[in-house]
Design a protein around this motif. Structure first.
Motif, PDB file in Angstrom:
ATOM      1  N   LEU A   1       5.893   2.766  -6.985  1.00 54.17           N
ATOM      2  CA  LEU A   1       5.721   2.258  -5.862  1.00 54.17           C
ATOM      3  C   LEU A   1       5.883   1.528  -5.516  1.00 54.17           C
ATOM      4  N   ASP A   2       7.045   0.631  -4.229  1.00 56.89           N
ATOM      5  CA  ASP A   2       7.299  -0.645  -4.103  1.00 56.89           C
ATOM      6  C   ASP A   2       6.236  -1.006  -3.975  1.00 56.89           C
ATOM      7  N   LEU A   3       6.137  -2.641  -4.096  1.00 60.61           N
ATOM      8  CA  LEU A   3       4.722  -3.492  -3.132  1.00 60.61           C
ATOM      9  C   LEU A   3       5.179  -3.881  -1.768  1.00 60.61           C
TER      10      LEU A   3
ATOM     11  N   LEU B   1       0.135  -2.973  -2.491  1.00 58.91           N
ATOM     12  CA  LEU B   1      -1.243  -3.011  -3.137  1.00 58.91           C
ATOM     13  C   LEU B   1      -2.135  -1.848  -2.188  1.00 58.91           C
ATOM     14  N   ASP B   2      -2.089  -2.709  -1.084  1.00 60.86           N
ATOM     15  CA  ASP B   2      -2.741  -0.982  -0.132  1.00 60.86           C
ATOM     16  C   ASP B   2      -2.711   0.374  -0.704  1.00 60.86           C
ATOM     17  N   LEU B   3      -1.766   0.832  -1.058  1.00 61.03           N
ATOM     18  CA  LEU B   3      -0.997   1.579  -1.096  1.00 61.03           C
ATOM     19  C   LEU B   3      -1.799   2.580  -2.192  1.00 61.03           C
TER      20      LEU B   3
ATOM     21  N   MET C   1       3.404   3.222 -11.108  1.00 62.35           N
ATOM     22  CA  MET C   1       4.506   2.244 -11.206  1.00 62.35           C
ATOM     23  C   MET C   1       4.278   1.267  -9.913  1.00 62.35           C
ATOM     24  N   MET C   2       4.380   0.404 -10.530  1.00 63.09           N
ATOM     25  CA  MET C   2       4.586  -0.819  -9.084  1.00 63.09           C
ATOM     26  C   MET C   2       6.512  -1.648  -9.668  1.00 63.09           C
TER      27      MET C   2
ATOM     28  N   ASP D   1       0.621 -11.672  -8.090  1.00 66.30           N
ATOM     29  CA  ASP D   1       0.879 -10.235  -7.561  1.00 66.30           C
ATOM     30  C   ASP D   1       0.832  -8.911  -8.280  1.00 66.30           C
ATOM     31  N   ARG D   2       1.020  -9.427 -10.365  1.00 67.07           N
ATOM     32  CA  ARG D   2       0.927  -8.163 -11.497  1.00 67.07           C
ATOM     33  C   ARG D   2      -0.178  -8.084 -11.838  1.00 67.07           C
ATOM     34  N   ILE D   3      -1.195  -9.433 -11.475  1.00 68.42           N
ATOM     35  CA  ILE D   3      -2.777  -9.096 -12.105  1.00 68.42           C
ATOM     36  C   ILE D   3      -3.974  -8.095 -10.708  1.00 68.42           C
TER      37      ILE D   3
END
Length: 241
Positions: A57-59, A68-70, A83-84, A93-95
């Motif tokens: 999943l792309d951010l 993140l919403d998805l 896996m983002m 963003d990682r956290i």
């Protein structure tokens, strides 16, 4: 349950057609089945139509709904591994990605073999229990009227309701109950849960523990089960049944 390389069905969600095609070509060459979506709307359609073994999943996505919403949306309905993939190589963003339920996070540009290695690790952890789906005897550990079934990878609350955990959350809780009363450093937790082959760091462990506390603690801000030991790590203090 799909095998690691011949039956696993992946969903790639990315607005860049070049990346979608690159990942599709590579993973199909490795024996996977690969579907793709360019945004959240198309992703939802795919999820309604088929079952997937993992989602890449792309951010950053178009349409006002980011990755993140998805990820939150997916995690509210399923424990499918996520896996983002993102061009934003930012620790915050990682956290956040891990907090909302992603199993791993890798920044662009990435090496396809590294993505594959991380994906295999996620699928291996998820599928290892399936090889023993009918154990001779179930391994169940109780704590404070909760039941953690290690054989079935299932957590039941004191009322008997099942609490959904991601792969990472379950592995973290299993590690704690197996080492109850012992102070575990972040390095030890990384070794026991994620493995050194993944890019783990202190704050990913902290983020995963925050998520786990939300699911098992009465008051996550004043935890009674998983307590921090300043400057060292964490200790599981719940009474084992």
């Amino acid at each position: 349950m799909a095998t690691l390389q011949h039956d696993a069905h992946l969903l790639v969600v990315d607005d860049d057609p070049r990346i979608r095609q690159m990942l599709k070509r590579y993973f199909e060459g490795e024996g996977y089945t690969v579907s793709s979506a360019s945004d959240g709307i198309e992703m939802r359609v795919r999820l309604r139509q088929q079952r997937f073994d993992a989602i890449l999943l792309d951010l950053v996505l178009p349409g006002g709904t980011d990755g993140l919403d998805l990820a939150r949306e997916i995690r509210a309905q399923s424990d499918v591994p996520i896996m983002m993939l993102t061009g934003r190589d930012d620790v915050v963003d990682r956290i956040v990605g891990l907090e909302v339920g992603a199993d791993d996070y890798i920044a662009k540009p990435f090496h396809l073999r590294e993505v594959h290695a991380r994906l295999k690790s996620i699928l291996r952890r998820r599928q290892s229990w399936a090889r023993n789906a009918e154990p001779v005897s179930e391994e169940i550990i109780g704590f404070e009227d909760w039941k953690l079934n290690l054989s079935r990878r299932q957590l039941l609350d004191p009322d008997g309701a099942e609490i959904e955990l991601t792969t990472g959350e379950f592995d973290m809780l299993a590690t704690f109950v197996r080492h109850a009363g012992r102070v575990l450093t972040r390095d030890v937790l990384m070794d026991l849960t994620r493995g050194r082959n993944l890019e783990a760091f202190d704050r990913t462990i902290d983020a995963q523990i925050v998520r786990l506390r939300r699911k098992i603690e009465t008051d996550p801000k004043r935890p009674q089960f998983i307590k921090a030991v300043r400057g060292v790590g964490y200790v599981f203090t719940a009474r084992l049944d």
